[in-house]
Design a protein around this motif. Sequence first.
Motif, PDB file in Angstrom:
ATOM      1  N   ASP A  47       0.860  -1.192   0.000  1.00  0.00           N
ATOM      2  CA  ASP A  47       0.000   0.000   0.000  1.00  0.00           C
ATOM      3  C   ASP A  47       0.889   1.232   0.000  1.00  0.00           C
ATOM      4  N   GLN A  48       0.474   2.249  -0.721  1.00  0.00           N
ATOM      5  CA  GLN A  48       1.211   3.513  -0.791  1.00  0.00           C
ATOM      6  C   GLN A  48       2.675   3.307  -1.179  1.00  0.00           C
ATOM      7  N   GLY A  49       2.908   2.361  -2.080  1.00  0.00           N
ATOM      8  CA  GLY A  49       4.249   2.144  -2.602  1.00  0.00           C
ATOM      9  C   GLY A  49       5.158   1.308  -1.736  1.00  0.00           C
ATOM     10  N   ARG A  50       4.641   0.838  -0.582  1.00  0.00           N
ATOM     11  CA  ARG A  50       5.461   0.079   0.363  1.00  0.00           C
ATOM     12  C   ARG A  50       4.857  -1.289   0.637  1.00  0.00           C
ATOM     13  N   ILE A  51       5.722  -2.220   1.024  1.00  0.00           N
ATOM     14  CA  ILE A  51       5.252  -3.506   1.507  1.00  0.00           C
ATOM     15  C   ILE A  51       4.758  -3.300   2.934  1.00  0.00           C
ATOM     16  N   VAL A  52       3.503  -3.660   3.188  1.00  0.00           N
ATOM     17  CA  VAL A  52       2.903  -3.491   4.506  1.00  0.00           C
ATOM     18  C   VAL A  52       3.144  -4.721   5.365  1.00  0.00           C
ATOM     19  N   ALA A  53       2.980  -5.898   4.762  1.00  0.00           N
ATOM     20  CA  ALA A  53       3.145  -7.139   5.515  1.00  0.00           C
ATOM     21  C   ALA A  53       3.389  -8.275   4.543  1.00  0.00           C
ATOM     22  N   VAL A  54       4.102  -9.294   5.003  1.00  0.00           N
ATOM     23  CA  VAL A  54       4.331 -10.499   4.213  1.00  0.00           C
ATOM     24  C   VAL A  54       4.493 -11.670   5.166  1.00  0.00           C
ATOM     25  N   GLY A  55       3.840 -12.782   4.865  1.00  0.00           N
ATOM     26  CA  GLY A  55       3.946 -13.946   5.731  1.00  0.00           C
ATOM     27  C   GLY A  55       2.912 -14.999   5.399  1.00  0.00           C
ATOM     28  N   PRO A  56       2.951 -16.123   6.101  1.00  0.00           N
ATOM     29  CA  PRO A  56       2.019 -17.225   5.805  1.00  0.00           C
ATOM     30  C   PRO A  56       0.618 -17.011   6.352  1.00  0.00           C
ATOM     31  N   THR A  57       0.446 -16.140   7.337  1.00  0.00           N
ATOM     32  CA  THR A  57      -0.873 -15.971   7.979  1.00  0.00           C
ATOM     33  C   THR A  57      -1.283 -14.503   8.043  1.00  0.00           C
ATOM     34  N   ILE A  58      -0.963 -13.766   7.009  1.00  0.00           N
ATOM     35  CA  ILE A  58      -1.281 -12.336   6.978  1.00  0.00           C
ATOM     36  C   ILE A  58      -2.740 -12.134   6.576  1.00  0.00           C
ATOM     37  N   GLY A  59      -3.448 -11.274   7.298  1.00  0.00           N
ATOM     38  CA  GLY A  59      -4.817 -10.949   6.946  1.00  0.00           C
ATOM     39  C   GLY A  59      -4.884  -9.977   5.790  1.00  0.00           C
ATOM     40  N   VAL A  60      -5.974 -10.050   5.033  1.00  0.00           N
ATOM     41  CA  VAL A  60      -6.169  -9.151   3.890  1.00  0.00           C
ATOM     42  C   VAL A  60      -6.942  -7.926   4.356  1.00  0.00           C
ATOM     43  N   PRO A  61      -6.423  -6.712   4.154  1.00  0.00           N
ATOM     44  CA  PRO A  61      -7.126  -5.495   4.592  1.00  0.00           C
ATOM     45  C   PRO A  61      -8.477  -5.335   3.886  1.00  0.00           C
ATOM     46  N   ALA A  62      -9.391  -4.751   4.570  1.00  0.00           N
ATOM     47  CA  ALA A  62     -10.699  -4.479   3.970  1.00  0.00           C
ATOM     48  C   ALA A  62     -10.541  -3.557   2.770  1.00  0.00           C
ATOM     49  N   GLY A  63     -11.209  -3.893   1.693  1.00  0.00           N
ATOM     50  CA  GLY A  63     -11.168  -3.065   0.492  1.00  0.00           C
ATOM     51  C   GLY A  63      -9.949  -3.264  -0.377  1.00  0.00           C
ATOM     52  N   ALA A  64      -9.095  -4.222  -0.018  1.00  0.00           N
ATOM     53  CA  ALA A  64      -7.877  -4.447  -0.807  1.00  0.00           C
ATOM     54  C   ALA A  64      -8.189  -5.113  -2.142  1.00  0.00           C
ATOM     55  N   LYS A  65      -7.432  -4.773  -3.133  1.00  0.00           N
ATOM     56  CA  LYS A  65      -7.484  -5.483  -4.409  1.00  0.00           C
ATOM     57  C   LYS A  65      -6.769  -6.808  -4.212  1.00  0.00           C
ATOM     58  N   ILE A  66      -7.399  -7.913  -4.548  1.00  0.00           N
ATOM     59  CA  ILE A  66      -6.836  -9.240  -4.297  1.00  0.00           C
ATOM     60  C   ILE A  66      -6.344  -9.857  -5.598  1.00  0.00           C
ATOM     61  N   ILE A  67      -5.123 -10.342  -5.569  1.00  0.00           N
ATOM     62  CA  ILE A  67      -4.557 -11.095  -6.692  1.00  0.00           C
ATOM     63  C   ILE A  67      -4.297 -12.509  -6.194  1.00  0.00           C
ATOM     64  N   ASP A  68      -4.992 -13.471  -6.755  1.00  0.00           N
ATOM     65  CA  ASP A  68      -4.791 -14.867  -6.372  1.00  0.00           C
ATOM     66  C   ASP A  68      -3.663 -15.437  -7.228  1.00  0.00           C
ATOM     67  N   ALA A  69      -2.521 -15.664  -6.608  1.00  0.00           N
ATOM     68  CA  ALA A  69      -1.331 -16.122  -7.331  1.00  0.00           C
ATOM     69  C   ALA A  69      -1.065 -17.603  -7.089  1.00  0.00           C
ATOM     70  N   LYS A  70      -2.117 -18.370  -6.879  1.00  0.00           N
ATOM     71  CA  LYS A  70      -1.952 -19.794  -6.620  1.00  0.00           C
ATOM     72  C   LYS A  70      -1.174 -20.460  -7.748  1.00  0.00           C
ATOM     73  N   GLY A  71      -0.146 -21.228  -7.369  1.00  0.00           N
ATOM     74  CA  GLY A  71       0.688 -21.902  -8.359  1.00  0.00           C
ATOM     75  C   GLY A  71       1.778 -21.027  -8.932  1.00  0.00           C
ATOM     76  N   GLN A  72       1.861 -19.795  -8.455  1.00  0.00           N
ATOM     77  CA  GLN A  72       2.877 -18.880  -8.962  1.00  0.00           C
ATOM     78  C   GLN A  72       3.853 -18.490  -7.851  1.00  0.00           C
ATOM     79  N   VAL A  73       4.911 -17.806  -8.236  1.00  0.00           N
ATOM     80  CA  VAL A  73       5.991 -17.461  -7.309  1.00  0.00           C
ATOM     81  C   VAL A  73       6.124 -15.948  -7.253  1.00  0.00           C
ATOM     82  N   VAL A  74       6.281 -15.418  -6.054  1.00  0.00           N
ATOM     83  CA  VAL A  74       6.480 -13.984  -5.858  1.00  0.00           C
ATOM     84  C   VAL A  74       7.894 -13.755  -5.331  1.00  0.00           C
ATOM     85  N   THR A  75       8.607 -12.825  -5.946  1.00  0.00           N
ATOM     86  CA  THR A  75       9.965 -12.477  -5.510  1.00  0.00           C
ATOM     87  C   THR A  75      10.121 -10.966  -5.470  1.00  0.00           C
ATOM     88  N   PRO A  76      11.213 -10.495  -4.865  1.00  0.00           N
ATOM     89  CA  PRO A  76      11.548  -9.075  -5.048  1.00  0.00           C
ATOM     90  C   PRO A  76      11.872  -8.821  -6.514  1.00  0.00           C
TER      91      PRO A  76
END
Length: 449
Positions: A47-76
């Motif tokens: 949010d606002q150009g920054r990483i807010v949180a990252v982890g296995p049990t992070i909650g999704v903020p209300a009103g967030a745009k959700i991208i389901d990346a199942k089967g894909q890999v996220v990196t820096p």
Amino acid sequence: MKSAILAFGLAVGGPALALAQPVAIINARIETAGPQGSIASGTLVMDQGRIVAVGPTIGVPAGAKIIDAKGQVVTPGLIQASTSLGISEIEQVPETRDDGAGQKLGAAFNPAAGINPDAPTISLARLNGVTRAFLTPVAGRSGGGAHAHDDSAFATAGGHEEDDPTLFAGQAIGINLASDQTDLVFKTNAGMVLQFGESAAAAAGGSRGASLILLKQVLADTRHFAANRAAYDKGEGRGLMVSRLDLEALVPVVQGRSPLLVRVSSANDIRQVLKLAREEKLSIILEGAEEGWRVAAELAAAKVPVIIDSQAALPSSFETLGTHLDNARVLQAAGVSVAIMGSRDYNNLRQSRMNAGTAVAHGLPYQQALQAITLVPARIWGVDQETGSLEAGKAADVVIWSGDPLEGQSYPTAVFIAGVAQPMTSRSTELAARYKPASDTSPRPAYRN
């Protein structure tokens, strides 16, 4: 929840999309390149150009745009540790090359003014997951490679000969590859670039000994200049080898405030550079280091990081006779901080991650290989507090991959730079759209009346 990646404002040809709401990437395998390592299935919120949180049990903020990346890999986002991206486009066309100053400047050369934000190679780099890069000039314009021989000259200073040799290529700068910016530079004066070994010997008339003497004299002149600026301005004091422009540029180097990137290959030359750094109290980075594995313990003891091409396996010169495919593994095992670069061939920007994969195939642990193209380049150039890993508070430079980024057939499906979704287009995709035959036999745009 279906994947929304392509629908997420990344239409072909569209501009970068500024995000007005938080974004949550869910169900992804997240390779953080940071303290959390690999997360088998997790969530990243930005949010606002920054990483807010990252982890296995992070909650999704209300009103967030959700991208389901199942089967894909996220990196820096990937970071090119040393490149001519954006300042050189066609090696054999001098008019497109701003990566070297020729014979007019040495250390004072700053390539920033030559950056072309519209260069096709920049959008191509983004399509390969690159979000930031460090531009490192080459001495002269004799070939564009990291170890190209060079006949360029020092800028003259008060009665000195025009053919005094140059060893310094100029200043390194950091750029981001965001499509919505015209000024890409985010770090100026990141370091100074020095040629050494065969290239420096050629510039000094054929002898390594001569190049080392000249280098020490320039460093001594710089210290003298820094301590006697007033006398210099009055035309008093002893003569100095290089111009004021070069002296000013070298002051941060001799004072230890700016690193010196040294292009060097052979084990013996590396030892000479380490000795010079100790004597002159310089902060150094090595680029090339094809025979670095032979002096890995010495590099580790000196805490000197290296930027290597892990695919360099053929002795292209006498100074690289000992090049070895497990160079990265040996260096890392000894405790050396290793960054992996790609080719300076400007259209071969996938090569850094291919080289990282090659290093893994020859024994470099996977996490270290990923860090070698993300966090380690950021750390080497002093921007690791801003980027290089997926950690809360850092810039949201994030790439979603179709699969393992170190596998050749994987590709980015979405790229974010500082939280802004980038257009997934390049000159290549635009040409394909223009000329590829349509399945319904209707004429393509290029052939319509």
